[in-house]
Design an enzyme around this catalytic site. Structure first.
Site, PDB file in Angstrom:
ATOM      1  CG  ASP A 189      -1.543   6.057  -4.049  1.00 46.59           C
ATOM      2  OD1 ASP A 189      -0.859   5.616  -3.108  1.00 46.59           O
ATOM      3  OD2 ASP A 189      -2.766   5.861  -4.148  1.00 46.59           O
ATOM      4  CG  HIS A 230       4.890  -0.793   0.454  1.00 50.62           C
ATOM      5  ND1 HIS A 230       4.299  -1.817  -0.254  1.00 50.62           N
ATOM      6  CD2 HIS A 230       5.823  -1.380   1.246  1.00 50.62           C
ATOM      7  CE1 HIS A 230       4.836  -2.979   0.108  1.00 50.62           C
ATOM      8  NE2 HIS A 230       5.761  -2.739   1.017  1.00 50.62           N
TER       9      HIS A 230
END
Length: 485
Positions: free
Chosen positions: A368, A156
């Protein structure tokens, strides 16, 4: 039909609209309800002593299997190697990496122990889907226990470039462990490319692009597949939450307090990867260089606490409190507070309504994996009068949300200019950008992400038999040169 077994560091509590019901929780829980299966992982409990026992809880076709951790295991596996070593390294913060070989030994030990707890619960035809950086050695441990099931892994967070990953002393062992999975999923093509670069240049392995878009990888005596699977959201569901909350107390309070001023809205976990200090300073630069915005716009930063027992997170909280106080002291007036810095968590429905009530979404992480807040902000907008998303180029979402104003979070002046542009953007352009991004969000929602990964993992045996010859290191370098050109 085969059962789906989800393995993650934490088993998220499922409460409709609750704070934990985000991307991973919603996506995998829906899959489990459709196919039947199990969600296995740490309960969140830390025990001083004793022998942790698995707790099983049935919710319809879904079994939640959770287990506590002993204090030493928590300190070494979770606080230590996962979050003091891997998290900063994978977010390109080699300067914050703290490495202790005992923590790495604990990380591998806990992965092996968790795998051992899962083995008796497995059936021969189960499909296992492991999630995130805490569990990189999990498949290796299952294979050592004789498990032959298909096992997939989804990361992730970003996968760092080779020269950054080399800052982790055990990088070789980590990538070798990843190669025990059948299928690796990354958020973006750059993440996948970084993994392939490591395989070719640091592990003397080979990669080959397949006709179906997957990449065949051979390294450490293993053959596996890898692909990019950008995680999504359910945009129409978020839009409904936002509409339902428009007349709720939080939005009414916000509007009453602001007296018609515009709102720049940010929501992030309190983390050094999110670029929060740079974001505050860019808002200050907006007020400095665009005096007409003073007393006409407020910046609301919601930053729930996270990992509060780690020094790096204590430091970022103190820095943000100092920055918000300094900026408010410089610009505030009796009837206007420039920055609202809120250190608490809100439910998704409240956040969706606040997104809809704001004119700018301000999402500027330094790095991110995806950043679902960006996608949720767009989803929550009023189609007739949407806000504008200001988005870091280093968020995975920037690969898809091209209707956003894309910024470099290290360029304070550039971010200030983007905020000024967002506040002044004409309605027609705002609507066009919104429609473009919503089309993308609907096309690649969280179900598409989940179903693509599960389809590829299910069919992985056929992909192996149909695999083409592997590409040599020289050929890989030639293709990389073409990509960069």
């Amino acid at each position: 039909m085969s059962r789906l077994i989800i393995v993650s560091n934490r088993v998220a509590p499922i409460s409709e609209g609750g704070p934990a019901a985000g991307g991973l929780a919603v996506g995998v829980y829906d899959a489990l309800k459709e196919t039947g299966g199990m969600w296995f992982g740490w309960s969140g409990d830390v025990l001083a002593s004793g022998q942790p026992q698995i707790q099983l809880e049935e919710h319809g076709p879904v079994t939640f299997a959770t287990i506590g951790l002993l204090r030493r295991d928590y300190d070494q596996y979770y606080r230590g190697f996962s979050n003091a070593t891997l998290w900063p390294a994978f977010h390109y913060r080699a300067d914050l990496v703290q490495y202790d070989r005992h923590d790495f030994e604990g990380y591998r030990r806990v992965n092996g122990w968790l795998a051992h707890q899962l083995v008796p619960l497995l059936r021969d035809d189960d499909i296992i889907w492991v999630h995130d950086y805490h569990l990189i050695p999990f498949a290796e441990a299952l294979r050592a226990a004789g498990v032959k099931n298909r096992i997939g892994f989804f990361l992730h967070i970003p996968f760092p470039a080779s020269q950054v990953l080399l800052a982790v002393p055990t990088h070789h062992e980590l990538v070798k462990a990843l190669c025990s999975f059948d299928l690796l999923g990354f958020q973006t093509k750059p993440d996948l490319r970084a993994f392939c670069d490591y395989v070719v240049n640091e592990a003397d392995g080979s990669v080959m692009q397949q006709p179906d878009g997957l990449t065949r990888v051979e390294a450490f005596g293993q053959t596996l597949f890898a692909g990019d699977y950008p995680i999504g959201v359910y945009p129409d569901e978020i839009a409904e939450l936002a509409r339902a909350g428009e007349r709720g107390k939080p939005v009414r309070t916000l509007k009453a307090t602001l007296h018609g001023r515009k709102v720049i809205m940010s929501v992030d976990r309190l983390d050094y990867s999110k670029g929060l200090v740079e974001r505050f300073r860019a808002f200050e630069r907006l007020l400095d260089q665009h005096p007409t915005q003073r007393n006409n716009v407020s910046f609301v930063q919601i930053a729930p606490p996270t990992r509060a027992d780690l020094h790096a997170y204590q430091d970022i909280r103190l820095r943000l409190e100092a920055e918000s106080g300094r900026i408010n002291g410089r610009y505030a007036e009796l009837d206007w507070t420039p920055i609202w810095y809120i250190h608490r968590q809100y439910e998704r429905a409240v956040l969706a309504a606040l997104f809809r009530a704001s004119q700018v979404g301000y999402v500027t992480p330094l790095r991110d994996g995806m950043n679902l807040v960006a996608k949720e902000y767009v989803s929550a907008q009023d189609p007739e009068d949407p806000g504008v998303l200001v988005l870091s180029r280093f968020a995975g979402a920037a690969q898809e949300l091209t209707g956003a104003l894309i910024v470099n979070p290290l360029d304070i002046d550039g971010m200030a200019d983007a905020l000024a542009m967002a506040l002044a953007l004409p309605l027609a352009e705002r609507v066009a950008r919104y429609r473009d991004m919503m089309a993308q969000l609907r096309e690649n929602n969280v179900s598409v992400w989940r179903d693509r990964f599960m389809r590829d993992l299910t069919q992985i045996g056929d992909k192996r038999r149909a695999a083409l010859p592997l590409r040599s290191k020289a050929a890989h370098e030639a293709v990389q040169g073409q990509d960069q050109g």
